[in-house]
Write an enzyme that holds these catalytic residues in place. Structure first.
Site, mmCIF file in Angstrom:
data_model
loop_
_atom_site.group_PDB
_atom_site.id
_atom_site.type_symbol
_atom_site.label_atom_id
_atom_site.label_comp_id
_atom_site.label_asym_id
_atom_site.label_seq_id
_atom_site.Cartn_x
_atom_site.Cartn_y
_atom_site.Cartn_z
ATOM 1 N N GLU A 1 0.840 -1.188 0.000
ATOM 2 C CA GLU A 1 0.000 0.000 0.000
ATOM 3 C C GLU A 1 0.883 1.249 0.000
ATOM 4 O O GLU A 1 0.419 2.352 0.248
ATOM 5 C CB GLU A 1 -0.973 0.015 1.176
ATOM 6 C CG GLU A 1 -0.338 -0.021 2.542
ATOM 7 C CD GLU A 1 -1.369 -0.034 3.656
ATOM 8 O OE1 GLU A 1 -2.099 0.949 3.796
ATOM 9 O OE2 GLU A 1 -1.435 -1.039 4.387
ATOM 10 N N HIS B 1 -2.741 -9.839 12.050
ATOM 11 C CA HIS B 1 -2.176 -8.606 11.500
ATOM 12 C C HIS B 1 -1.793 -7.741 12.703
ATOM 13 O O HIS B 1 -2.572 -7.616 13.650
ATOM 14 C CB HIS B 1 -3.198 -7.879 10.625
ATOM 15 C CG HIS B 1 -2.791 -6.465 10.328
ATOM 16 N ND1 HIS B 1 -1.555 -6.159 9.816
ATOM 17 C CD2 HIS B 1 -3.424 -5.278 10.515
ATOM 18 C CE1 HIS B 1 -1.453 -4.851 9.683
ATOM 19 N NE2 HIS B 1 -2.570 -4.290 10.109
ATOM 20 N N CYS C 1 -3.571 -3.391 4.359
ATOM 21 C CA CYS C 1 -2.712 -4.448 4.925
ATOM 22 C C CYS C 1 -3.212 -5.859 4.594
ATOM 23 O O CYS C 1 -2.633 -6.852 5.049
ATOM 24 C CB CYS C 1 -2.595 -4.287 6.439
ATOM 25 S SG CYS C 1 -2.057 -2.661 6.915
HETATM 26 N N1 CAA Z 1 1.493 3.783 30.610
HETATM 27 C C1 CAA Z 1 0.984 2.627 30.103
HETATM 28 N N2 CAA Z 1 0.008 2.606 29.160
HETATM 29 C C2 CAA Z 1 -0.462 3.789 28.700
HETATM 30 C C3 CAA Z 1 0.017 5.019 29.191
HETATM 31 C C4 CAA Z 1 1.030 4.997 30.204
HETATM 32 N N3 CAA Z 1 1.547 6.109 30.693
HETATM 33 N N4 CAA Z 1 -0.654 6.007 28.558
HETATM 34 C C5 CAA Z 1 -1.512 5.412 27.697
HETATM 35 N N5 CAA Z 1 -1.393 4.078 27.774
HETATM 36 C C6 CAA Z 1 -2.114 3.047 27.018
HETATM 37 C C7 CAA Z 1 -3.592 3.362 26.845
HETATM 38 O O1 CAA Z 1 -4.331 2.981 27.997
HETATM 39 C C8 CAA Z 1 -3.901 2.512 25.627
HETATM 40 O O2 CAA Z 1 -4.001 1.150 25.981
HETATM 41 P P1 CAA Z 1 -5.426 0.402 25.949
HETATM 42 O O3 CAA Z 1 -5.944 0.552 24.552
HETATM 43 O O4 CAA Z 1 -5.103 -0.992 26.298
HETATM 44 O O5 CAA Z 1 -6.280 1.121 26.946
HETATM 45 C C9 CAA Z 1 -2.641 2.615 24.783
HETATM 46 O O6 CAA Z 1 -1.615 3.075 25.666
HETATM 47 C C10 CAA Z 1 -2.761 3.588 23.609
HETATM 48 O O7 CAA Z 1 -3.095 4.853 24.103
HETATM 49 P P2 CAA Z 1 -4.332 5.703 23.521
HETATM 50 O O8 CAA Z 1 -5.569 4.886 23.556
HETATM 51 O O9 CAA Z 1 -4.311 7.011 24.231
HETATM 52 O O10 CAA Z 1 -4.090 5.915 21.991
HETATM 53 P P3 CAA Z 1 -2.919 6.606 21.168
HETATM 54 O O11 CAA Z 1 -2.974 8.064 21.237
HETATM 55 O O12 CAA Z 1 -1.583 5.999 21.467
HETATM 56 O O13 CAA Z 1 -3.289 6.149 19.712
HETATM 57 C C11 CAA Z 1 -3.851 4.711 17.949
HETATM 58 C C12 CAA Z 1 -3.489 4.779 19.427
HETATM 59 C C13 CAA Z 1 -5.057 5.637 17.677
HETATM 60 C C14 CAA Z 1 -4.235 3.307 17.556
HETATM 61 C C15 CAA Z 1 -2.654 5.228 17.152
HETATM 62 O O14 CAA Z 1 -1.530 4.424 17.407
HETATM 63 C C16 CAA Z 1 -2.901 5.238 15.666
HETATM 64 O O15 CAA Z 1 -3.563 6.117 15.110
HETATM 65 N N6 CAA Z 1 -2.349 4.233 14.973
HETATM 66 C C17 CAA Z 1 -2.511 4.092 13.525
HETATM 67 C C18 CAA Z 1 -3.796 3.383 13.180
HETATM 68 C C19 CAA Z 1 -3.788 1.926 13.574
HETATM 69 O O16 CAA Z 1 -2.741 1.324 13.768
HETATM 70 N N7 CAA Z 1 -4.974 1.334 13.638
HETATM 71 C C20 CAA Z 1 -5.099 -0.082 13.919
HETATM 72 C C21 CAA Z 1 -6.267 -0.704 13.199
HETATM 73 S S1 CAA Z 1 -6.174 -0.308 11.469
HETATM 74 C C22 CAA Z 1 -5.125 -1.492 10.825
HETATM 75 O O17 CAA Z 1 -4.938 -2.530 11.400
HETATM 76 C C23 CAA Z 1 -4.444 -1.214 9.528
HETATM 77 C C24 CAA Z 1 -3.077 -0.726 9.797
HETATM 78 O O18 CAA Z 1 -2.123 -1.503 9.899
HETATM 79 C C25 CAA Z 1 -2.863 0.715 9.991
#
Ligand code: CAA
Length: 391
Positions: free
Chosen positions: A78, A232, A110
């Site tokens: 992609e 994945h 993906c």
């Molecule tokens: N200590 C420990 N853990 C902590 C923490 C701390 N100080 N602060 C936050 N966390 C944890 C949160 O609790 C959360 O865990 P849980 O989901 O288990 O509760 C985790 O860290 C992530 O934190 P947030 O929920 O606040 O989210 P984020 O701001 O890190 O964003 C995301 C996460 C939106 C997925 C981001 O990584 C993103 O946009 N990623 C790209 C999109 C993606 O990967 N999507 C996945 C599905 S799509 C797909 O599969 C296709 C592909 O490959 C892209």
């Protein structure tokens, strides 16, 4: 019996430590390490693209006989480098594969490598002497300080599909699902994807739950029938949530424990490489194969493929007797050898763009190389080089 006969992997020679990234982004490093289950990500310099990664991942697994028998090269990606010419055509040339072959590129986020594997299987059903090279190659780039930044990565997994597989024999149990959603997409005018992050994670998990239910209905299988399940891996924590979603109460504690241990083995490489998009499911399989001490021939392995947009698929395969002889012993050593970048170096290196002169030429700086690299552009044509021929 049709399946994976050989498997290879390549990732760039540079990495970024996520503790360093977290500190630079004023974030608690534990958010990345235990919140996402990621420790390091591979970083591709300008001299590395999906073609160099693809060709490098396949080079060492192919013999002269393979090069003469392969009659189809499919590159799933992609992060394509051209709207018209398929990356597979460059790869076919770089790998010196016999000319009477089909070479083309496939795309659906993906998921596409899974579609490529299925197509390879259908082709070999008709032509059992054929060998098909399926390569999943991507560079995941979300942008500086974006939510997805710690989940970036780059790499390629090459799989040789034959009618006498020595690693995994595919079962005929594939169940796919398509749903038209906007969770993650990249319009042609954008270098980085548009992401509805939380929504994408919900769609991943719901696609898994509903497809698993349909898979169980059609096959009559339960998780008790599986030695391991590969997912994945956009980031390993999401895959862990996936495993927990399908582990129901009827499972014995022993089976739960075994599946969890196998899962830990399946994420070892991704924790150090990051998301490699369509190859990430197959990197998970490679990690499981090369780091598990409990797997054995005959074990059934499950696969959950997910591509945003979205298409997903669940299928399974059986490990073949002698599969361990087809693996590499020093993968971890190679990962450890990557050069660690500072955050500042990563920001420069990962986002560097060609500086064209008025003839459409651009020379690239020399970076650490895999088996193939991109030396620059001449008249807007990509100049690929074989590292061994330089030596
Ligand atoms: N200590 C420990 N853990 C902590 C923490 C701390 N100080 N602060 C936050 N966390 C944890 C949160 O609790 C959360 O865990 P849980 O989901 O288990 O509760 C985790 O860290 C992530 O934190 P947030 O929920 O606040 O989210 P984020 O701001 O890190 O964003 C995301 C996460 C939106 C997925 C981001 O990584 C993103 O946009 N990623 C790209 C999109 C993606 O990967 N999507 C996945 C599905 S799509 C797909 O599969 C296709 C592909 O490959 C892209």
């Amino acid at each position: 019996m049709i399946g994976i006969d050989k498997i290879g992997f390549a990732t760039p020679k540079y990495k970024l430590d996520l503790t360093d990234l977290a500190l630079a982004r004023q974030t608690d490093p534990e958010k990345y390490h235990s919140g996402l289950l990621l420790d390091e990500i591979s970083i591709a310099p300008i001299s590395e693209d999906i073609v160099t990664l693809a060709a490098s991942s396949a080079k060492d697994i192919l013999t002269k006989d393979d090069r003469e028998s392969i009659d189809m090269v499919i590159v799933a990606t992609e992060t394509g480098i051209d709207q018209s010419k398929a990356a597979a055509v460059y790869v076919h040339h770089l790998l010196d594969i016999q000319p009477f072959a089909r070479s083309f590129e496939v795309k659906e986020a993906c998921y596409s490598a899974t579609a490529a594997l299925h197509y390879a299987k259908l082709h070999i059903e008709k032509s059992p002497e054929s060998k098909v090279l399926v390569i999943a190659s991507d560079i995941a780039k979300y942008g500086i300080a974006s939510a997805g930044e710690p989940t970036q990565g780059a790499g390629s997994v090459a799989m040789l599909i034959t009618s006498h597989p020595r690693i995994l024999a595919f079962n005929d149990d594939n169940v796919a699902q398509t749903r038209d959603i906007m969770d993650f997409w990249r319009p042609n005018y954008s270098d980085v994807p548009m992401v509805d992050g939380l929504y994408s994670t919900k769609q991943y998990l719901d696609s898994l739950k509903t497809t698993w239910k349909e898979y169980q209905k059609r096959t009559g299988l339960t998780l008790e029938d599986f030695a391991a399940f590969c997912f994945h891996i956009p980031f390993p924590k999401l895959a862990l949530k996936g495993l927990n979603k399908i582990m129901d109460r009827s499972l014995t504690p022993e089976k739960k424990e075994a599946l969890s241990l196998a899962f830990d083995d399946s994420i070892r490489y991704s924790k150090q490489v990051g998301n490699i998009y369509t190859g990430s499911l197959y990197l998970s399989f490679l990690s499981l194969l090369e780091t598990s001490s409990t797997l054995k021939a005959g074990d059934r392995i499950g696969f959950f493929s997910y591509g945003s947009g979205a298409v997903c698929e669940i299928f399974s395969g059986q490990l073949v007797d002698g599969y361990k002889d087809m693996l590499l012993a020093n993968r971890q050593e190679n990962l450890d050898k990557r050069t660690a970048l500072s955050v500042e170096e990563y920001e420069t290196l990962f986002y560097e763009k060609p500086q064209f002169d008025d003839k459409g030429d651009a020379a690239f700086s020399s970076y650490d190389k895999n088996a193939f690299y991109l030396s620059g552009m001449t008249n807007h044509q990509r100049q690929y080089k074989n590292t061994e021929e330089d030596a």
